[in-house]
Scaffold this motif. Structure first.
Motif, PDB file in Angstrom:
ATOM      1  N   GLN A  89      10.649 -26.557  14.736  1.00  0.00           N
ATOM      2  CA  GLN A  89      10.601 -27.820  14.313  1.00  0.00           C
ATOM      3  C   GLN A  89       9.336 -28.474  15.033  1.00  0.00           C
ATOM      4  N   TYR A  90       9.012 -28.386  16.258  1.00  0.00           N
ATOM      5  CA  TYR A  90       7.894 -28.930  16.840  1.00  0.00           C
ATOM      6  C   TYR A  90       6.639 -27.997  16.690  1.00  0.00           C
ATOM      7  N   LEU A  91       6.770 -26.786  16.290  1.00  0.00           N
ATOM      8  CA  LEU A  91       5.663 -25.861  16.063  1.00  0.00           C
ATOM      9  C   LEU A  91       5.107 -26.373  14.581  1.00  0.00           C
ATOM     10  N   THR A  92       6.162 -26.633  13.676  1.00  0.00           N
ATOM     11  CA  THR A  92       5.650 -27.293  12.226  1.00  0.00           C
ATOM     12  C   THR A  92       4.889 -28.559  12.340  1.00  0.00           C
ATOM     13  N   GLY A  93       5.362 -29.496  13.385  1.00  0.00           N
ATOM     14  CA  GLY A  93       4.608 -30.552  13.565  1.00  0.00           C
ATOM     15  C   GLY A  93       3.189 -30.298  14.019  1.00  0.00           C
ATOM     16  N   PHE A  94       3.168 -29.406  14.856  1.00  0.00           N
ATOM     17  CA  PHE A  94       1.643 -29.036  15.528  1.00  0.00           C
ATOM     18  C   PHE A  94       0.929 -28.550  14.453  1.00  0.00           C
ATOM     19  N   VAL A  95       1.434 -27.725  13.713  1.00  0.00           N
ATOM     20  CA  VAL A  95       0.515 -27.179  12.537  1.00  0.00           C
ATOM     21  C   VAL A  95       0.007 -28.216  11.557  1.00  0.00           C
ATOM     22  N   PHE A  96       0.856 -29.341  11.265  1.00  0.00           N
ATOM     23  CA  PHE A  96       0.174 -30.424  10.595  1.00  0.00           C
ATOM     24  C   PHE A  96      -0.932 -31.414  11.295  1.00  0.00           C
ATOM     25  N   VAL A  97      -0.329 -31.293  12.607  1.00  0.00           N
ATOM     26  CA  VAL A  97      -1.535 -32.036  13.567  1.00  0.00           C
ATOM     27  C   VAL A  97      -2.942 -31.324  13.666  1.00  0.00           C
ATOM     28  N   GLY A  98      -2.711 -29.937  13.619  1.00  0.00           N
ATOM     29  CA  GLY A  98      -3.963 -29.306  13.710  1.00  0.00           C
ATOM     30  C   GLY A  98      -4.679 -29.314  12.476  1.00  0.00           C
ATOM     31  N   LEU A  99      -3.974 -29.297  11.475  1.00  0.00           N
ATOM     32  CA  LEU A  99      -4.871 -29.592  10.059  1.00  0.00           C
ATOM     33  C   LEU A  99      -5.396 -30.858  10.086  1.00  0.00           C
ATOM     34  N   ALA A 100      -4.659 -31.970  10.362  1.00  0.00           N
ATOM     35  CA  ALA A 100      -5.408 -33.282  10.447  1.00  0.00           C
ATOM     36  C   ALA A 100      -6.517 -33.532  11.503  1.00  0.00           C
ATOM     37  N   VAL A 101      -6.437 -32.620  12.529  1.00  0.00           N
ATOM     38  CA  VAL A 101      -7.602 -32.636  13.423  1.00  0.00           C
ATOM     39  C   VAL A 101      -8.908 -31.642  12.732  1.00  0.00           C
ATOM     40  N   LYS A 102      -8.636 -30.694  12.278  1.00  0.00           N
ATOM     41  CA  LYS A 102      -9.476 -29.963  11.709  1.00  0.00           C
ATOM     42  C   LYS A 102     -10.311 -30.672  10.463  1.00  0.00           C
ATOM     43  N   VAL A 112      -6.506 -37.259   6.543  1.00  0.00           N
ATOM     44  CA  VAL A 112      -6.000 -36.980   7.778  1.00  0.00           C
ATOM     45  C   VAL A 112      -4.885 -37.963   8.159  1.00  0.00           C
ATOM     46  N   GLY A 113      -4.793 -39.212   7.646  1.00  0.00           N
ATOM     47  CA  GLY A 113      -3.735 -39.780   7.721  1.00  0.00           C
ATOM     48  C   GLY A 113      -2.407 -39.497   7.223  1.00  0.00           C
ATOM     49  N   TYR A 114      -2.417 -38.630   5.868  1.00  0.00           N
ATOM     50  CA  TYR A 114      -1.171 -38.254   5.439  1.00  0.00           C
ATOM     51  C   TYR A 114      -0.678 -36.883   6.043  1.00  0.00           C
ATOM     52  N   LEU A 115      -1.481 -36.066   6.578  1.00  0.00           N
ATOM     53  CA  LEU A 115      -1.101 -35.022   7.389  1.00  0.00           C
ATOM     54  C   LEU A 115      -0.580 -35.254   8.938  1.00  0.00           C
ATOM     55  N   LEU A 116      -1.156 -36.477   9.500  1.00  0.00           N
ATOM     56  CA  LEU A 116      -0.339 -37.051  10.702  1.00  0.00           C
ATOM     57  C   LEU A 116       0.897 -37.473  10.107  1.00  0.00           C
ATOM     58  N   TYR A 117       1.268 -38.047   8.956  1.00  0.00           N
ATOM     59  CA  TYR A 117       2.281 -38.559   8.620  1.00  0.00           C
ATOM     60  C   TYR A 117       3.461 -37.606   8.555  1.00  0.00           C
ATOM     61  N   LEU A 118       3.127 -36.528   7.907  1.00  0.00           N
ATOM     62  CA  LEU A 118       3.878 -35.246   7.730  1.00  0.00           C
ATOM     63  C   LEU A 118       4.500 -34.665   9.041  1.00  0.00           C
ATOM     64  N   ALA A 119       3.210 -34.847  10.154  1.00  0.00           N
ATOM     65  CA  ALA A 119       3.601 -34.370  11.293  1.00  0.00           C
ATOM     66  C   ALA A 119       4.591 -35.226  12.032  1.00  0.00           C
ATOM     67  N   CYS A 120       4.435 -36.499  11.902  1.00  0.00           N
ATOM     68  CA  CYS A 120       5.382 -37.509  12.404  1.00  0.00           C
ATOM     69  C   CYS A 120       6.832 -37.298  12.042  1.00  0.00           C
ATOM     70  N   ASN A 121       6.829 -36.855  10.754  1.00  0.00           N
ATOM     71  CA  ASN A 121       8.138 -36.764  10.285  1.00  0.00           C
ATOM     72  C   ASN A 121       8.780 -35.526  10.725  1.00  0.00           C
ATOM     73  N   ALA A 122       8.133 -34.469  10.949  1.00  0.00           N
ATOM     74  CA  ALA A 122       8.673 -33.258  11.678  1.00  0.00           C
ATOM     75  C   ALA A 122       9.080 -33.707  12.876  1.00  0.00           C
ATOM     76  N   PHE A 123       8.312 -34.312  13.776  1.00  0.00           N
ATOM     77  CA  PHE A 123       8.746 -34.471  15.286  1.00  0.00           C
ATOM     78  C   PHE A 123       9.798 -35.478  15.397  1.00  0.00           C
ATOM     79  N   THR A 124      10.003 -36.505  14.528  1.00  0.00           N
ATOM     80  CA  THR A 124      11.112 -37.603  14.438  1.00  0.00           C
ATOM     81  C   THR A 124      12.126 -37.205  14.031  1.00  0.00           C
ATOM     82  N   SER A 125      12.262 -36.080  13.028  1.00  0.00           N
ATOM     83  CA  SER A 125      13.528 -35.874  12.475  1.00  0.00           C
ATOM     84  C   SER A 125      14.636 -35.448  13.594  1.00  0.00           C
ATOM     85  N   PRO A 126      16.087 -35.678  13.208  1.00  0.00           N
ATOM     86  CA  PRO A 126      16.805 -35.183  14.290  1.00  0.00           C
ATOM     87  C   PRO A 126      16.709 -33.697  14.249  1.00  0.00           C
TER      88      PRO A 126
END
Length: 209
Positions: A189-202, A81-95
């Motif tokens: 870019q934001y949809l990608t982040g939400f995909v990773f968040v969704g996987l983490a939540v699942k 879960v933590g690693y998927l959220l880390y990937l999501a943060c990378n997607a959300f915070t990248s320029p």
């Protein structure tokens, strides 16, 4: 070794499971959308590597130990879960625009592959799935149970890798085209982040059963 009749029964079951949308397919889709078709394909090989390791662990009995140990199961699950959220943060915070496929180099594909390995290994549900399915087709009278486990795991993996690679590559092509538009690139870019968040939540709310 695995009997031919057993393989003929196992292959369609494995293919049906491979075609069922799941976390691995969504992960490859997300990587393809984020970093292009090559990264989507690389992610599928990462997932395949992790799945093969799970099959090896199942054949050696390690997966059964994890399944029987609630603490180990939960530690691995929450690490995933933590690693998927880390990937999501990378997607959300990248320029904005930094994740557009045309801005990627080959190192991003290698990273997608490594991420795929970790995401798969840190999902204990995969180990339990292997334990639930593969042993039903293992015959102790036909030699090494470990060899049979690995053969069946590889058959399962081949179909999954082909399908996930196609999904990742297709997502990369479509999103690469859409990303030519700045607004679309932002949305992707934001949809990608939400995909990773969704996987983490699942993964966080998945039961052990």
């Amino acid at each position: 070794m695995v009997d031919l009749n057993t393989l003929l029964l196992f292959v369609p079951i494995a293919l049906a499971l491979n075609l069922t949308p799941g976390a691995d397919m969504l992960f490859c889709l997300g990587q393809g959308a984020k970093s292009g078709p090559e990264a989507g394909i690389a992610a599928s090989f990462g997932i395949a590597t992790g799945s093969f390791i799970h099959a090896l662990a199942g054949g050696l009995g390690l997966a059964a130990l994890i399944a029987a140990n609630p603490i180990a199961f939960e530690l691995i699950r929450w690490a995933g879960v933590g690693y998927l959220l880390y990937l999501a943060c990378n997607a959300f915070t990248s320029p904005i625009g930094a994740l557009k496929p045309e801005n990627m180099d080959s190192s991003k594909s290698w990273q997608a592959c490594k991420d795929g390995v970790l995401v798969c290994l840190l999902n204990p549900k995969v180990a339990i799935f292997m334990l639930a399915l593969v042993p039903q087709f293992v015959d102790p009278d036909r030699g090494s149970a470990l060899a049979q486990f690995l053969i069946l795991g590889t058959v399962l993996n081949i179909g999954g890798t082909v399908i996930n690679a196609f999904i990742g590559a297709f997502a990369g092509r479509i999103c690469g085209f859409l990303a030519q538009n700045k607004s679309a690139a932002n949305v992707l870019q934001y949809l990608t982040g939400f995909v990773f968040v969704g996987l983490a939540v699942k993964l966080a709310f998945d039961r052990r059963g």
